[in-house]
Enzyme design. Structure first.
Site, PDB file in Angstrom:
ATOM      1  N   TYR A  19       4.678  13.116   7.606  1.00  0.00           N
ATOM      2  CA  TYR A  19       4.292  11.655   7.430  1.00  0.00           C
ATOM      3  C   TYR A  19       3.042  11.526   8.405  1.00  0.00           C
ATOM      4  CZ  TYR A  19       4.780   6.652   7.370  1.00  0.00           C
ATOM      5  OH  TYR A  19       4.516   5.569   7.148  1.00  0.00           O
ATOM      6  N   HIS A  23      -0.793  10.734   6.511  1.00  0.00           N
ATOM      7  CA  HIS A  23      -1.334   9.380   6.954  1.00  0.00           C
ATOM      8  C   HIS A  23      -3.002   9.816   7.476  1.00  0.00           C
ATOM      9  CE1 HIS A  23       2.278   7.413   5.781  1.00  0.00           C
ATOM     10  NE2 HIS A  23       1.426   6.285   5.688  1.00  0.00           N
ATOM     11  N   TYR A  42      -3.942  -2.166  10.617  1.00  0.00           N
ATOM     12  CA  TYR A  42      -3.000  -1.762  10.057  1.00  0.00           C
ATOM     13  C   TYR A  42      -2.103  -0.526  11.201  1.00  0.00           C
ATOM     14  CZ  TYR A  42       0.619  -0.268   6.481  1.00  0.00           C
ATOM     15  OH  TYR A  42       1.538  -0.034   5.364  1.00  0.00           O
ATOM     16  N   TRP A  77       0.515   6.933  -4.427  1.00  0.00           N
ATOM     17  CA  TRP A  77       1.128   7.134  -2.936  1.00  0.00           C
ATOM     18  C   TRP A  77       2.571   7.111  -2.988  1.00  0.00           C
ATOM     19  CZ3 TRP A  77      -1.356   9.098   1.188  1.00  0.00           C
ATOM     20  CH2 TRP A  77      -0.773   8.800   2.338  1.00  0.00           C
ATOM     21  N   TRP A  78       3.080   6.209  -3.379  1.00  0.00           N
ATOM     22  CA  TRP A  78       4.379   6.139  -3.329  1.00  0.00           C
ATOM     23  C   TRP A  78       5.067   7.245  -3.843  1.00  0.00           C
ATOM     24  CZ3 TRP A  78       5.722   0.791  -6.100  1.00  0.00           C
ATOM     25  CH2 TRP A  78       5.429  -0.334  -5.137  1.00  0.00           C
TER      26      TRP A  78
END
Length: 105
Positions: A19, A23, A42, A77-78
């Site tokens: 993960y 990112h 963010y 992306w999902w």
């Protein structure tokens, strides 16, 4: 007026490093889309005890990422992230908005 949005998601066990890696390599077109839609700050934090991801976005008036689900790069992306997180049938992350309880300006 700018606002802060917080929500939580859930990471699957053992997926922390992948993960993080994905990112760190966030696609430029996704970054641009977020910025174009008012997201200017963010953060995503991980509670390793529960695998809960805690996200905080600072957004310009009317902005944010939560309404971008129809955009092709967001759907891509999902799909890319679905194996790492709890997702809905459309592969969007299961995301629970959080209520602000305190703010120290």
């Amino acid at each position: 007026m700018d606002k802060t949005i917080a929500f939580k998601m859930k990471l699957k066990p053992g997926k922390k490093e992948e993960y993080r890696r994905r990112h760190k390599e966030l696609w430029p077109e996704l970054t641009a889309l977020l910025k174009e839609n008012g997201v200017y700050d963010y953060y995503i934090f991980l509670d390793e005890e529960t695998n809960i991801l805690f996200a905080v976005q600072k957004v310009r008036e009317g902005g944010g990422s939560q309404s971008l689900g129809d955009m092709p790069v967001v759907r891509k992306w999902w799909h890319y992230m679905a194996e790492l997180m709890e997702v809905n049938p459309d592969e969007s992350p299961v995301s629970v908005p959080l209520e602000e309880m305190f703010h120290l300006p």
